[in-house]
Enzyme design. Structure first.
Site, PDB file in Angstrom:
ATOM      1  N   ASP A  55      42.023  31.038  40.774  1.00 17.20           N
ATOM      2  CA  ASP A  55      42.284  32.338  40.222  1.00 17.20           C
ATOM      3  C   ASP A  55      43.621  32.647  39.797  1.00 17.20           C
ATOM      4  O   ASP A  55      44.015  33.108  38.689  1.00 17.20           O
ATOM      5  CB  ASP A  55      41.707  33.408  41.126  1.00 17.20           C
ATOM      6  CG  ASP A  55      40.161  33.547  41.326  1.00 17.20           C
ATOM      7  OD1 ASP A  55      39.478  33.113  40.322  1.00 17.20           O
ATOM      8  OD2 ASP A  55      39.676  34.015  42.220  1.00 17.20           O
ATOM      9  N   ASN A 129      43.831  41.940  37.282  1.00 22.56           N
ATOM     10  CA  ASN A 129      43.283  42.290  38.554  1.00 22.56           C
ATOM     11  C   ASN A 129      43.774  43.556  39.240  1.00 22.56           C
ATOM     12  O   ASN A 129      42.868  44.432  39.435  1.00 22.56           O
ATOM     13  CB  ASN A 129      43.602  41.043  39.716  1.00 22.56           C
ATOM     14  CG  ASN A 129      42.493  40.117  39.725  1.00 22.56           C
ATOM     15  OD1 ASN A 129      41.525  40.173  38.782  1.00 22.56           O
ATOM     16  ND2 ASN A 129      42.788  38.930  40.317  1.00 22.56           N
ATOM     17  N   GLU A 130      45.104  43.594  39.333  1.00 21.97           N
ATOM     18  CA  GLU A 130      45.409  44.950  40.113  1.00 21.97           C
ATOM     19  C   GLU A 130      46.972  44.987  39.957  1.00 21.97           C
ATOM     20  O   GLU A 130      47.789  43.868  39.769  1.00 21.97           O
ATOM     21  CB  GLU A 130      45.009  44.666  41.552  1.00 21.97           C
ATOM     22  CG  GLU A 130      45.915  43.959  42.640  1.00 21.97           C
ATOM     23  CD  GLU A 130      45.591  42.350  42.649  1.00 21.97           C
ATOM     24  OE1 GLU A 130      46.499  41.574  42.328  1.00 21.97           O
ATOM     25  OE2 GLU A 130      44.437  42.103  42.722  1.00 21.97           O
ATOM     26  N   THR A 170      37.144  42.225  43.568  1.00 23.52           N
ATOM     27  CA  THR A 170      36.994  41.323  44.692  1.00 23.52           C
ATOM     28  C   THR A 170      38.135  40.379  45.028  1.00 23.52           C
ATOM     29  O   THR A 170      38.078  39.568  45.791  1.00 23.52           O
ATOM     30  CB  THR A 170      35.949  40.068  43.890  1.00 23.52           C
ATOM     31  OG1 THR A 170      36.543  39.721  42.860  1.00 23.52           O
ATOM     32  CG2 THR A 170      34.677  40.799  43.701  1.00 23.52           C
ATOM     33  N   ALA A 171      39.283  40.884  44.616  1.00 21.23           N
ATOM     34  CA  ALA A 171      40.489  40.109  45.117  1.00 21.23           C
ATOM     35  C   ALA A 171      41.303  41.066  46.189  1.00 21.23           C
ATOM     36  O   ALA A 171      40.547  41.166  47.378  1.00 21.23           O
ATOM     37  CB  ALA A 171      41.403  39.780  43.966  1.00 21.23           C
ATOM     38  N   PHE A 174      39.351  44.046  47.701  1.00 17.24           N
ATOM     39  CA  PHE A 174      38.221  43.610  48.602  1.00 17.24           C
ATOM     40  C   PHE A 174      38.846  43.646  50.021  1.00 17.24           C
ATOM     41  O   PHE A 174      38.231  44.056  50.872  1.00 17.24           O
ATOM     42  CB  PHE A 174      37.434  42.659  47.875  1.00 17.24           C
ATOM     43  CG  PHE A 174      36.482  41.954  48.669  1.00 17.24           C
ATOM     44  CD1 PHE A 174      35.048  42.646  48.727  1.00 17.24           C
ATOM     45  CD2 PHE A 174      36.553  40.940  49.495  1.00 17.24           C
ATOM     46  CE1 PHE A 174      34.115  42.423  49.583  1.00 17.24           C
ATOM     47  CE2 PHE A 174      35.566  40.342  50.274  1.00 17.24           C
ATOM     48  CZ  PHE A 174      34.280  41.112  50.310  1.00 17.24           C
ATOM     49  N   SER A 175      39.801  42.565  50.007  1.00 16.83           N
ATOM     50  CA  SER A 175      40.424  42.238  51.326  1.00 16.83           C
ATOM     51  C   SER A 175      40.848  43.654  52.007  1.00 16.83           C
ATOM     52  O   SER A 175      41.101  43.586  53.222  1.00 16.83           O
ATOM     53  CB  SER A 175      41.430  41.460  51.237  1.00 16.83           C
ATOM     54  OG  SER A 175      42.595  41.831  50.690  1.00 16.83           O
TER      55      SER A 175
END
Length: 287
Positions: A55, A129-130, A170-171, A174-175
């Site tokens: 990723d 992603n973020e 989901t990265a 998510f954690s």
């Protein structure tokens, strides 16, 4: 007209470099030129980019090709590889289908970020992603004020706040205990990190909302804004980070029409046997 495909490979792993050589041979047989540096390409655009790695390599390729419209096809040579379309045994298959133009395009939303320093100067960034507001001093927490659409929501001490796209759910989000959003969900996810507050649940806000995070003057630590885990912008006390839906999506090349639920099951090795019968044969046509 010369046809070109950009190949982006993790340069620190022998496996990805060997895969890149295999791709170059395969594309050469199809009379397609291989480029490895976008800014060094001869005149003429690349049709697509084949990304070999995990990723992190996909996020690097997205940053490299930003604004070009080049679709990215990921082959996972890392660990989880949520952004990748294919796995390590599919390298030659991927190169051949790219050469044939045999793929669909899926657009993924991004985030536009504006960081305003206490003196009023601004720094712009973006993320696939973020965007994470983090404490600069790992030995203490950072005090933040969170508001949505210029309306205050809460203040609290925390390790940080993650603002993520559906792709990024989901990265990092998510954690930190955030929900998984399907890629087609047009929303922004806000997840506080280890917040010292009663109201610190993940939030899912609308696609037109503006999420703002300010580092309070009373905070014992400055902050920083980390984009896709790779690019950082300083955010001192009194500074503010505003995040909204991006204006430029990232285009992903797709060769598999399997549902997102299949990706979740495969990537996280989720147990599905016994749930309303054994359904593995539905998800994997090779079984």
């Amino acid at each position: 007209m010369t046809r070109r495909i950009l190949v982006v490979a993790n340069p620190h792993r022998d496996e990805t470099l060997e895969a890149a050589r295999l791709v170059a041979d395969t594309l050469g047989d199809a009379v397609v030129d291989v480029c490895t540096e976008l800014d060094r390409m001869p005149a003429g655009p690349a049709e697509a980019a084949l990304v070999l790695g995990g990723d992190g390599t996909m996020l690097h390729a997205a940053a490299m090709t930003r604004g070009t419209g080049i679709p990215l096809l990921g082959v996972n040579l890392g660990r989880v590889g949520f952004l990748a379309e294919l796995e390590r045994d599919d390298v030659v298959h991927a190169a051949r289908r790219l050469a044939d133009g045999d793929f669909d395009i899926e657009e993924r939303g991004t985030l536009d970020v504006v960081v305003t320093a206490p003196d009023g100067t601004t720094t712009h960034g973006w993320a696939l992603n973020e965007a994470t507001v983090e404490r600069a001093n790992l030995r203490t927490t950072v005090e933040v004020a969170l508001d949505i659409d210029d309306h205050p929501l809460s203040t609290f001490g925390c390790d940080g706040v993650v603002v993520a796209t559906a792709t990024g759910s989901t990265a990092h989000a998510f954690s930190a205990g955030g929900p998984v959003l399907w890629p087609e969900v047009d929303a922004v996810l806000v997840v506080p990190l280890a917040a010292h507050a009663l109201f610190s649940r993940p939030l899912v806000v609308g696609p037109t909302s503006r999420v703002s995070i300010e580092i309070l003057e009373r905070s014992s630590s400055d902050g920083q804004v980390v984009l896709d885990g790779a690019r950082a912008i300083d955010l001192p006390r009194g500074g503010r980070c505003e995040v909204r839906r991006g204006t430029q999506p990232v285009r992903l090349a797709r060769m598999n029409d399997a549902p997102f639920s299949e990706r979740l099951v495969r990537k996280f090795s989720l147990p599905v046997d016994g749930f309303r019968g054994t359904r593995r044969d539905r998800w994997n046509p090779e079984i």
